[in-house]
Each structure stands twice: as C-alpha cells, then as structure tokens.
Design a protein around this motif. Sequence first.
Motif, PDB file in Angstrom:
ATOM      1  N   THR A 370       0.831  -1.203   0.000  1.00  0.00           N
ATOM      2  CA  THR A 370       0.000   0.000   0.000  1.00  0.00           C
ATOM      3  C   THR A 370       0.870   1.259   0.000  1.00  0.00           C
ATOM      4  O   THR A 370       0.497   2.263  -0.615  1.00  0.00           O
ATOM      5  CB  THR A 370      -0.908   0.000   1.239  1.00  0.00           C
ATOM      6  N   TRP A 373       1.881   1.998  -3.733  1.00  0.00           N
ATOM      7  CA  TRP A 373       0.842   2.547  -4.610  1.00  0.00           C
ATOM      8  C   TRP A 373       0.367   3.905  -4.127  1.00  0.00           C
ATOM      9  O   TRP A 373      -0.019   4.754  -4.953  1.00  0.00           O
ATOM     10  CB  TRP A 373      -0.316   1.552  -4.722  1.00  0.00           C
ATOM     11  N   ARG A 374       0.408   4.123  -2.832  1.00  0.00           N
ATOM     12  CA  ARG A 374       0.074   5.461  -2.337  1.00  0.00           C
ATOM     13  C   ARG A 374       1.112   6.473  -2.823  1.00  0.00           C
ATOM     14  O   ARG A 374       0.773   7.589  -3.244  1.00  0.00           O
ATOM     15  CB  ARG A 374       0.001   5.452  -0.813  1.00  0.00           C
ATOM     16  N   CYS A 375       2.406   6.073  -2.761  1.00  0.00           N
ATOM     17  CA  CYS A 375       3.482   6.950  -3.243  1.00  0.00           C
ATOM     18  C   CYS A 375       3.341   7.204  -4.739  1.00  0.00           C
ATOM     19  O   CYS A 375       3.483   8.340  -5.201  1.00  0.00           O
ATOM     20  CB  CYS A 375       4.826   6.307  -2.924  1.00  0.00           C
ATOM     21  N   THR A 377       0.619   7.036  -6.573  1.00  0.00           N
ATOM     22  CA  THR A 377      -0.563   7.855  -6.848  1.00  0.00           C
ATOM     23  C   THR A 377      -0.253   9.332  -6.633  1.00  0.00           C
ATOM     24  O   THR A 377      -0.569  10.182  -7.477  1.00  0.00           O
ATOM     25  CB  THR A 377      -1.725   7.419  -5.939  1.00  0.00           C
ATOM     26  N   ARG A 378       0.381   9.653  -5.515  1.00  0.00           N
ATOM     27  CA  ARG A 378       0.731  11.055  -5.245  1.00  0.00           C
ATOM     28  C   ARG A 378       1.716  11.580  -6.289  1.00  0.00           C
ATOM     29  O   ARG A 378       1.615  12.720  -6.745  1.00  0.00           O
ATOM     30  CB  ARG A 378       1.330  11.191  -3.848  1.00  0.00           C
ATOM     31  N   SER A 389      -2.437   8.365 -12.278  1.00  0.00           N
ATOM     32  CA  SER A 389      -2.882   8.508 -10.895  1.00  0.00           C
ATOM     33  C   SER A 389      -4.131   7.664 -10.636  1.00  0.00           C
ATOM     34  O   SER A 389      -4.265   7.046  -9.569  1.00  0.00           O
ATOM     35  CB  SER A 389      -3.164   9.982 -10.589  1.00  0.00           C
ATOM     36  N   TYR A 392      -2.968   3.907 -10.486  1.00  0.00           N
ATOM     37  CA  TYR A 392      -2.308   3.557  -9.227  1.00  0.00           C
ATOM     38  C   TYR A 392      -3.286   3.611  -8.060  1.00  0.00           C
ATOM     39  O   TYR A 392      -3.188   2.812  -7.120  1.00  0.00           O
ATOM     40  CB  TYR A 392      -1.130   4.494  -8.978  1.00  0.00           C
ATOM     41  N   ALA A 393      -4.243   4.551  -8.114  1.00  0.00           N
ATOM     42  CA  ALA A 393      -5.249   4.618  -7.057  1.00  0.00           C
ATOM     43  C   ALA A 393      -6.117   3.364  -7.053  1.00  0.00           C
ATOM     44  O   ALA A 393      -6.471   2.844  -5.988  1.00  0.00           O
ATOM     45  CB  ALA A 393      -6.115   5.867  -7.232  1.00  0.00           C
ATOM     46  N   LEU A 396      -4.267   0.658  -5.436  1.00  0.00           N
ATOM     47  CA  LEU A 396      -4.255   0.857  -3.986  1.00  0.00           C
ATOM     48  C   LEU A 396      -5.580   0.403  -3.373  1.00  0.00           C
ATOM     49  O   LEU A 396      -5.611  -0.298  -2.347  1.00  0.00           O
ATOM     50  CB  LEU A 396      -3.994   2.327  -3.673  1.00  0.00           C
TER      51      LEU A 396
END
Length: 405
Positions: A370, A373-375, A377-378, A389, A392-393, A396
């Motif tokens: 997680t 994928w959080r990294c 997405t940002r 984005s 990747y979101a 996540l």
Amino acid sequence: MTATRPRTSRYRRHVTPQLTTHFIGSGQIVALCLFIAVLAVLLFPKEFINQQLHSGAPPHAATIAYLQLLLRAQPSDRTIRLQLVHERLRAGQLEAAEAALAPLINRAGPASPPVAALWLSLRRAQFVAIPPGSPRREQARADYARALDHLGSRLTLTDQLVETRHAIAAGLYDTAARMAGRLLAATAPPVRGHSGNRPEPDRVPPAPELAAAPTGAPPRIAMPHSPGAGIERLVGLVWASRLASVNRADSVAPHKALTLTDIHEQAFDALLQSHLAAGKPQEAVRAAQAQLPALDPAQVDWTRLMQIAAWANQPSAEADFAQRWLASAHDDTARWAAFQALIQAYLSADHPRQALAAAAANLDRMPGTTALWRCMTRLAMQAGDSAKSVEYARRLVHLGDLRVH
C-alpha cells in the motif's frame, strides 16, 4: 725545656697538612671514560636495546647515545642507522635525524620502503613543528608535498593509505588525490571477461539528463591543516602538546591488517575527501563515477554520493547514484530507501514527470505494498498524469479490498 705534649689522633687530623699526591690525572680520567664507553658498546646486549626500541617507551638519551656509538663503529650498517633516525624522530631531534638519514636518501637507486617511510615522517614532522603563520611553514609544506610525490609509491599499500590521510590533514589535497588514485589503480580487482571491471548485480539504465536546479554555490568543507594520528609517536614528547587536539577520526589503525578490498574502498573514500576538502565536489562526482564499477556496491555509501552530487549541483548524477543503489539493493528495506531517494533526486531538480518515469521503470523491483501505490498515486498527481494517478489509485483500492476480505 718543656717537652711537646703528644696530640690526640683527633687533634692531629686538623693540623696535619693534606696530601697533594694525585694518582689519576684529568687526561687519564677522559681516557678511562672513553674506555668504559667502548667497553659498553662491545658488551652491552644488543637484544636488550632492540627490546627498548620496540617497546614503545618514550625515547631515552642513553638509547640514542648507544646507537650513535654503534653507528660510529659500523657506519655501513643500515639497520642501526634507521633505528637511530627513528629514535631521533621520536625525540623531536629533527635536524639530527635528517643528517643521519640523508646518506640513505641520497644513495643511488630507489629508496626502500622503510627509508621512504622515515623520510616522509621527517618531512611531515618538520612541517608540524613550524607554528601556523610562520613564513617557513609553506616551504615545509611544499617540501613534504615533493617528498610524497617522489617517495609515496615506494611505501607499502597500507602505508600509502596512511600517508594519503596525512596529506589531506596537511592541506595537500591535490597530492592526496593523486596518491589515492595510484592506490586505487594498484588495488583494483582483477579483470573479468571483456569489461575489465567487476560485474554489477543488474544493468543500470542511464539516468536522463536533467537541468541543474537553481541552488546556491556548493559548500566548501574546511579541513584542519594539521597531521593525523600516528605522528605523535614520531615527533616525540617535544611536539606532543601541539598535537594533542588533532582529530583522529580519519586515521587508519596501524595494527589492523587490511585486505586489498579494504584498502581499495578506503582509498576511494580518501579520493572523495581530497576533492571535497579542496572545494571541488564536481571532481568528486567524476571520480566516483569512474571508480564505482570496481567497487562492491554493498560497501558503497550511496546516500553520501547522492549528497556530493547535490553539492555539485548535478541532479542527473544524483539520480544515477540512486538508480545504482536500487539495482544493488538486496532487501526490501534498502530497496524502498533507494526507490524514494531516486524519486527525490528528480523532484529536487523540479522534474516530477521524470521522477514518475523513473519510478515506473523500477516498479518490478518493488513489492506491491500500500505504501508503494500510495506513493505512486501522489507522484502521478504531482506530475499531472491523471491516467496514471487513477491506475495507481485503483491498485491501492484493490489491494485494500483484498486485505479486507
């Protein structure tokens, strides 16, 4: 007529004139002293003197006098001459040490490692003995530099490493860089295949060229103009107080047996330190890029190299170091640190799109957590890539759904 009354022995002692007869003259006393000195040279056990010389005890005048007499009796004995020079150095008798060592230095042919080591110790001690601000100090520094260039390669590999550290401490940064370069060449790993260098764990893709970010001038790293550890043993008690506060962090322990790999890695560190101390981080980056293929990636301080590249205002080199770090990492913790360092190298240069591209190219190296994928997405949002984005979101969210079930 009154007879003289007998005197007691105690009274007679005060009135009897003293005898003036001398059995030994002054010349005979001098001759007797010389005889005793020669007899001491002939009879004094040499093994005991050798124990005194190797015991590490403070230099003693009797030991120096004994070695002088031995050398006078055997002027061609190289071992005795070296022992005398060593003791004079320890006692701070620098001029006498130079006079005793000069015949070996001026002899035709290359100097042996012990002779070269003593001569360099002498030149270094002469430099240290001159107070800062004296007009003679720069001349002594120049003499020390010439001696290093002329005799440095005659030392053993470990002693070359030690002298390189001393050269840095003395402010001879260019000389130290040359010595470190020669040491790296002498300790390079054997050629493998056609590459001529140690193979890397993975092929590292070249980092794209980045425009230099507008940063301030790279900082100069001040280095003390004083010698490192080990010199106190040579200069003796005369200069000990002047050297008591010297930082010994960069000195090499003389008792530690170093392998060729150890020497190679420490010479690489000394090469970088020489350029940084001279205020030339760009030269340090170029040297690192040239030497990295011959180094064990697991022993490289990648964060330090990235910091040097940042000081040199070379973001592409910083990204390249991060990429090499990521390619050589052997556990998830190191991979994650290198992955984030790679992204940050591009973001620091204000290139979020290249940061996203570099991160995406290395996703196969990273575990799909997680945090990853959080990294991503940002990062995609920061790069203005809405499609990535969203992708990747979704990963996540999908990963979160899997964990819920």
